[in-house]
Design an enzyme around this catalytic site. Structure first.
Site, PDB file in Angstrom:
ATOM      1  N   ASP A 241      -1.971  -8.252  -5.093  1.00 39.46           N
ATOM      2  CA  ASP A 241      -2.364  -7.068  -4.351  1.00 39.46           C
ATOM      3  C   ASP A 241      -2.737  -5.949  -5.303  1.00 39.46           C
ATOM      4  O   ASP A 241      -2.153  -5.810  -6.361  1.00 39.46           O
ATOM      5  CB  ASP A 241      -1.162  -6.640  -3.492  1.00 39.46           C
ATOM      6  CG  ASP A 241      -1.569  -5.710  -2.376  1.00 39.46           C
ATOM      7  OD1 ASP A 241      -2.783  -5.533  -2.171  1.00 39.46           O
ATOM      8  OD2 ASP A 241      -0.678  -5.162  -1.718  1.00 39.46           O
TER       9      ASP A 241
ATOM     10  N   ARG B  59       7.234 -10.489   6.196  1.00 37.86           N
ATOM     11  CA  ARG B  59       6.766 -10.186   7.552  1.00 37.86           C
ATOM     12  C   ARG B  59       7.591 -11.023   8.512  1.00 37.86           C
ATOM     13  O   ARG B  59       7.772 -12.221   8.301  1.00 37.86           O
ATOM     14  CB  ARG B  59       5.263 -10.492   7.702  1.00 37.86           C
ATOM     15  CG  ARG B  59       4.461  -9.502   6.890  1.00 37.86           C
ATOM     16  CD  ARG B  59       2.972  -9.600   7.058  1.00 37.86           C
ATOM     17  NE  ARG B  59       2.354  -8.688   6.068  1.00 37.86           N
ATOM     18  CZ  ARG B  59       1.078  -8.639   5.762  1.00 37.86           C
ATOM     19  NH1 ARG B  59       0.233  -9.433   6.388  1.00 37.86           N
ATOM     20  NH2 ARG B  59       0.619  -7.795   4.857  1.00 37.86           N
TER      21      ARG B  59
ATOM     22  N   HIS C 203      -4.522  -1.712  -5.480  1.00 43.19           N
ATOM     23  CA  HIS C 203      -5.159  -0.552  -4.866  1.00 43.19           C
ATOM     24  C   HIS C 203      -5.847   0.250  -5.951  1.00 43.19           C
ATOM     25  O   HIS C 203      -5.234   0.548  -6.968  1.00 43.19           O
ATOM     26  CB  HIS C 203      -4.132   0.287  -4.115  1.00 43.19           C
ATOM     27  CG  HIS C 203      -3.542  -0.458  -2.959  1.00 43.19           C
ATOM     28  ND1 HIS C 203      -2.412  -1.226  -3.070  1.00 43.19           N
ATOM     29  CD2 HIS C 203      -3.991  -0.615  -1.681  1.00 43.19           C
ATOM     30  CE1 HIS C 203      -2.164  -1.810  -1.905  1.00 43.19           C
ATOM     31  NE2 HIS C 203      -3.101  -1.470  -1.050  1.00 43.19           N
TER      32      HIS C 203
ATOM     33  N   CYS D 114       0.802  -1.226   0.000  1.00 47.11           N
ATOM     34  CA  CYS D 114       0.000   0.000   0.000  1.00 47.11           C
ATOM     35  C   CYS D 114       0.837   1.279   0.000  1.00 47.11           C
ATOM     36  O   CYS D 114       0.656   2.124  -0.880  1.00 47.11           O
ATOM     37  CB  CYS D 114      -0.985   0.009   1.166  1.00 47.11           C
ATOM     38  SG  CYS D 114      -1.494  -1.588   1.775  1.00 47.11           S
TER      39      CYS D 114
ATOM     40  N   HIS E 280      -8.303  -1.060  -1.005  1.00 49.46           N
ATOM     41  CA  HIS E 280      -7.341  -2.168  -0.963  1.00 49.46           C
ATOM     42  C   HIS E 280      -8.095  -3.396  -1.427  1.00 49.46           C
ATOM     43  O   HIS E 280      -9.198  -3.646  -0.943  1.00 49.46           O
ATOM     44  CB  HIS E 280      -6.860  -2.470   0.461  1.00 49.46           C
ATOM     45  CG  HIS E 280      -6.300  -1.306   1.204  1.00 49.46           C
ATOM     46  ND1 HIS E 280      -4.950  -1.106   1.352  1.00 49.46           N
ATOM     47  CD2 HIS E 280      -6.904  -0.285   1.854  1.00 49.46           C
ATOM     48  CE1 HIS E 280      -4.745  -0.018   2.078  1.00 49.46           C
ATOM     49  NE2 HIS E 280      -5.913   0.497   2.397  1.00 49.46           N
TER      50      HIS E 280
ATOM     51  N   GLN F 135       1.486 -11.113  -3.022  1.00 53.52           N
ATOM     52  CA  GLN F 135       0.026 -11.086  -3.095  1.00 53.52           C
ATOM     53  C   GLN F 135      -0.416 -10.699  -4.498  1.00 53.52           C
ATOM     54  O   GLN F 135       0.344 -10.096  -5.241  1.00 53.52           O
ATOM     55  CB  GLN F 135      -0.529 -10.033  -2.125  1.00 53.52           C
ATOM     56  CG  GLN F 135      -0.336 -10.379  -0.674  1.00 53.52           C
ATOM     57  CD  GLN F 135      -1.002  -9.365   0.228  1.00 53.52           C
ATOM     58  OE1 GLN F 135      -1.127  -8.196  -0.114  1.00 53.52           O
ATOM     59  NE2 GLN F 135      -1.425  -9.806   1.394  1.00 53.52           N
TER      60      GLN F 135
ATOM     61  N   LYS G 277     -15.657  -2.788   4.782  1.00 52.48           N
ATOM     62  CA  LYS G 277     -14.977  -3.793   3.968  1.00 52.48           C
ATOM     63  C   LYS G 277     -15.906  -4.945   3.619  1.00 52.48           C
ATOM     64  O   LYS G 277     -16.927  -5.162   4.266  1.00 52.48           O
ATOM     65  CB  LYS G 277     -13.761  -4.335   4.720  1.00 52.48           C
ATOM     66  CG  LYS G 277     -14.130  -5.067   5.997  1.00 52.48           C
ATOM     67  CD  LYS G 277     -12.932  -5.726   6.650  1.00 52.48           C
ATOM     68  CE  LYS G 277     -13.368  -6.491   7.887  1.00 52.48           C
ATOM     69  NZ  LYS G 277     -12.299  -7.187   8.555  1.00 52.48           N
TER      70      LYS G 277
HETATM   71 ZN   LIG Z   1      -3.343  -2.278   0.751  1.00 56.15          ZN
END
Ligand SMILES: [Zn+2]
Ligand SMILES: [Zn+2]
Length: 647
Positions: free
Chosen positions: A389, A369, A391, A340, A516, A387, A470
Site C-alpha cells: 500500500d 477486515r 500514498h 490511508c 492511493h 498490501q 482512478k
Molecule cells: Zn489508501
C-alpha cells in the site's frame, strides 16, 4: 390512437401506436432482428421485449452481440434452473439467482443437500424446458396479493424480498416460465423472451450458503452454473475451469506446504516456512521497486481511536467491516482495515514545504477486515492481509508526472511476472466531491500520463470514485482469467477531512492531493493469483526452494553437503534430500514439489566436482561445475519474467 416516436441508435426515428411492445420496433426494422432480439434498452434501461412503449424514447435492440446479452442470458438461465429444481423437488424454497462474473447461481432451501446425481437430473430437466421454448412472461401483481401468494406457498424468503425491494410500490413484477403452475418467481427482470434462446449452459457445483451470506440466517444450498452465448464459448470456458481446478491455490498451497488455516482464526493464514519465503520475496521485491523510486517505508499503528475513523468517515460507513476493540480506559477503538488514515496523520504531524513534495509513503503492516465467515475463501477473501500500500502526497500540478512514474512501476512489475495488463481510466461520476475544474485538470493529466507511458487504456466514463478519478488495472493470468490488481486513485476528499496542506512558494498554505496506489493489492490475494498463474511452478526468483540436492547414496552425502553450503553462500535457496530413498523417488518428489532444479550427485559428480542438473519439467541439462550452475541461476533470477516458465 396516440402515437409514440422512438429514436434508434443510428438516429433514425419510427412511430408506433402508444403501448406497443418494444418487440414491434425490432419487427419493424427486420424479421431477422426480431428473431435475434433478446431484450431492449429503452432510455438506458434494460427491459423485456414485451415492455410497452408509453412515450417517446430512445430504443436499442439487444442481441447476442450486445454487451448486455451475457448477464441477461445467465440470469435467465438461473430462472430455468429454479424452474427445474421446483419441478423435480416440490416444496423447495427459492432464494435469489443472480448472474455473476463466471455464470450464475441460485440458492434454495432444501430438505437435504444436493448430490452430483441431482445436478445431472436438474440439468436434464433444464434442457427439456429449454427445448420446449417456453415463454418468460412478466406479470404485474398487486403487491399484497403477491406477498400472500408466496406466503401461502411456503416461501417466506420471497415475501421478505418483495418487502425489501418494492417498498412503496402498488404492483410488483412476477415472471412465469410457461405458466404459474410450471414456474413463477418474483423478480424485477428482465429476461430473454423464451427458454429456447438458452442453448449453452452447464451446472457446475453445489455449496452450502446462507440467506444473504450471513451464517446466522437460514442455511441454503447454492447451485452454481454457467451459460454462454454459444456452445464454443461454453466449451472454452469449461476447459479453463478444469485448468483452474488443477491450479486452485488452496489445493496447491497445501500440496506445496505454503500455508494453512485453522478454524480458530478464520480468514487468517498460517504461513509455513516456504510460504513465508515466498511472501517475503515478494515484499522485498516490492521494496526494491519502490524505495529507489522516491518512496519511504513507514509503519503506522494497527489500532486507532474511533475519533480517527469518524474523521475519515469509516465509522459511519464502514464500521461493520472493522474489528472493534476496547482500550483500557473503555475507549472505543478499531483495528485498521486500510492504511490511508494513518498516513494522513503521519503526513499531518509536521509542516511540509512544496520543495518536499511529492512525499511517498509505503507500508506493509497487517490489515484486518471483518468479512462474513460465509464469504471467506482461501487467500482470495481473507480477514487478515497486508498490501503493498502507498500514498503519494502531491501538488495538483504534479499529478501527471506522479502518475506517469506510477504507470512505469506497474509496467515493470507485471513484466517481471510475465503477466499482461489492461488499464481502465475511470472518470468523474455524476455525484462527485470537489471542484469540477480540478477534476478536469486531473483527468487531462491522467490521460496525458497514460499516453506518455504508451499505454492503451479503456475509458470508463463516470466510473471514477466520488472523491477522485482512478486508473485500475486488469491483469490476465496464464489461463486467460482477468484479475483486478493494481489501482491508482486520486483523492480530493481526505485532504479536506484531515486538513492536509503544504506551504507553497508563495508562503501560503495549499491543499495537497492524495494518490492511493497499490500494484499487487493484497499480498494474500496476489499470492493466490500467482500460485494459479504459475500452477505452483514458480519462476526461479520466486521459488521458495530454488534447487534440491539429491545424493544417490550415503557415500555422496558429504559432497552433497559441500554443494549445499556453496549454493547457500551464493544466496540460493537450497535443500538437501538426505533420506535413504531411491534417486528416482527423490526426483519424482522434487518434481511434485515443483522445485526448479534438481542437482543429482553420485560417484562421477564427486570425482569431477560437478552436479548433474535436471529441470522440474524433466529436462536433463547434464553435468555442470558448481560455479557455472550458480552463475546461470543468478542470471535467470535477474531476468525474472523474461525467462519462459516450465511447469
Ligand atoms: Zn489508501
Ligand atoms: Zn429474474
Amino acid at each position: 390512437m396516440n402515437q409514440v416516436t422512438v429514436t434508434l441508435p443510428d438516429g433514425s426515428q419510427r412511430t408506433l401506436p402508444s403501448g406497443s411492445p418494444v418487440r414491434d420496433v425490432a419487427e419493424g426494422i427486420s424479421p431477422r432482428l426480431a428473431q435475434a432480439a433478446l431484450a431492449a434498452v429503452v432510455d438506458d434501461k434494460l427491459v423485456d421485449l414485451t415492455y410497452p412503449l408509453q412515450r417517446d424514447a430512445s430504443v436499442r435492440i439487444v442481441t447476442d452481440k450486445s454487451p448486455e446479452a451475457l448477464p441477461l442470458y445467465r440470469h435467465s438461465t438461473a430462472h430455468l434452473l429454479a424452474a427445474a429444481v421446483t419441478n423435480l423437488f416440490p416444496g423447495v424454497q427459492c432464494g435469489v439467482g443472480p448472474a455473476i462474473d463466471e455464470g450464475f447461481y441460485y440458492d434454495f432451501v432444501v430438505p437435504r443437500p444436493f448430490v452430483p446425481e441431482d445436478l445431472e437430473a436438474i440439468e436434464q430437466k433444464m434442457k427439456e424446458l429449454a427445448s420446449q421454448d417456453l415463454p418468460y412472461e412478466r406479470q404485474m401483481w398487486p403487491r399484497d396479493e403477491a406477498k400472500s401468494f408466496f406466503a401461502k406457498r411456503g416461501e417466506p424468503l420471497k415475501v421478505q424480498l418483495i418487502e425489501e425491494k418494492t417498498e412503496g410500490q402498488k404492483e410488483v413484477s412476477c415472471y412465469t416460465i410457461k405458466d404459474k403452475e410450471t414456474f413463477i418467481d418474483f423478480c424485477v427482470g428482465p429476461h430473454v423472451p423464451s427458454t429456447g434462446k438458452l442453448k449453452a449452459f452447464k451446472l457446475l457445483t453445489t455449496s452450502n450458503a446462507y440467506w444473504k451470506g450471513d451464517a446466522r440466517n437460514q442455511p441454503m444450498q447454492r447451485v452454481y452454473g454457467t451459460a454462454f452465448l454459444s456452445e464454443k464459448d461454453l466449451k472454452a470456458h469449461l476447459t479453463q475451469v478444469e485448468e483452474a481446478k488443477k491450479r486452485d491455490h488452496r489445493k496447491l498451497g497445501r500440496e506445496l506446504g505454503l500455508f494453512t488455516f485453522h478454524q480458530w482464526a478464520p480468514g487468517a493464514a498460517f504461513w509455513q516456512d516456504k510460504g513465508t519465503t515466498l511472501y517475503n520475496t515478494l515484499a522485498n521485491y516490492m521494496r526494491g521497486v519502490l524505495l529507489p523510486n522516491g518512496y519511504v517505508e513507514v509503519k503506522t499503528p494497527l489500532i486507532f481511536n474511533k475519533a480517527l475513523w469518524e474523521t475519515s468517515g469509516h465509522w459511519a460507513h464502514y464500521r461493520q467491516n472493522m474489528f472493534q476493540v476496547q482500550g483500557s480506559e473503555g475507549e472505543e477503538m478499531a483495528i485498521k482495515a486500510m492504511n490511508c488514515p494513518g498516513h494522513y496523520l503521519l503526513y499531518g504531524s509536521t509542516v511540509h514545504s512544496y520543495k518536499e513534495l511529492p512525499i511517498r509513503f509505503h507500508e506493509q503492516t497487517p490489515l484486518h477486515r471483518n468479512e462474513l465467515a460465509g464469504v471467506l475463501s482461501g487467500l482470495t477473501r481473507v480477514r487478515q492481509f497486508a498490501q503493498d500500500d502507498g500514498h503519494c502526497f502531491v501538488m495538483q500540478e504534479q499529478i501527471g508526472d506522479e502518475v506517469e512514474r506510477l504507470l512505469k512501476l506497474v509496467q515493470r512489475v507485471y513484466t517481471d511476472l510475465g503477466m499482461t495488463y489492461q488499464p481502465k481510466l475511470g472518470t468523474r461520476p455524476p455525484e462527485f466531491l470537489g471542484e469540477i475544474e480540478k477534476w478536469n485538470q486531473a483527468e487531462a493529466q491522467l490521460k496525458a500520463a497514460l499516453d506518455r507511458a504508451g499505454m492503451e487504456y479503456q475509458l470508463n466514463d463516470g466510473d471514477g470514485a466520488f472523491y477522485g478519478p482512478k486508473i485500475d488495472f486488469d491483469v490476465t493470468d496464464a489461463i486467460g482469467r482477468k484479475w483486478q490488481c493494481a489501482t491508482i486513485q486520486l483523492d480530493y476528499q481526505m485532504p479536506e477531512r484531515f486538513d492536509l496542506k503544504y506551504v507553497g512558494a508563495d508562503n501560503a498554505e495549499h491543499r495537497v492531493v492524495v494518490i492511493h496506489r497499490a500494484i499487487f493489492g493484497s499480498f494474500e490475494r496476489f499470492i493466490a493469483i500467482l500460485i494459479e498463474h504459475y500452477a505452483g511452478a514458480f519462476p526461479l526468483w520466486l521459488a521458495p526452494v530454488q534447487a534440491t540436492i539429491l545424493p544417490i547414496a550415503d557415500r555422496h552425502l558429504q559432497y552433497a553437503a559441500f554443494v549445499r553450503d556453496q549454493l547457500q553462500a551464493a544466496e540460493l535457496r537450497v535443500e538437501l534430500d538426505d533420506r535413504q530413498e531411491k534417486i528416482n523417488y527423490k526426483i519424482r518428489e522434487a518434481q511434485l514439489q515443483k522445485i526448479p532444479y534438481m542437482l543429482v550427485v553420485g560417484d562421477r559428480e564427486v570425482e569431477n566436482s560437478t552436479v548433474s542438473v535436471r529441470e522440474r519439467s524433466g529436462g536433463d541439462k547434464g553435468a555442470s561445475s558448481i560455479d557455472t550452475f550458480v552463475a546461470a541461476a543468478h542470471d535467470e533470477i535477474a531476468r525474472k519474467g523474461q525467462v519462459p516458465v516450465t511447469t
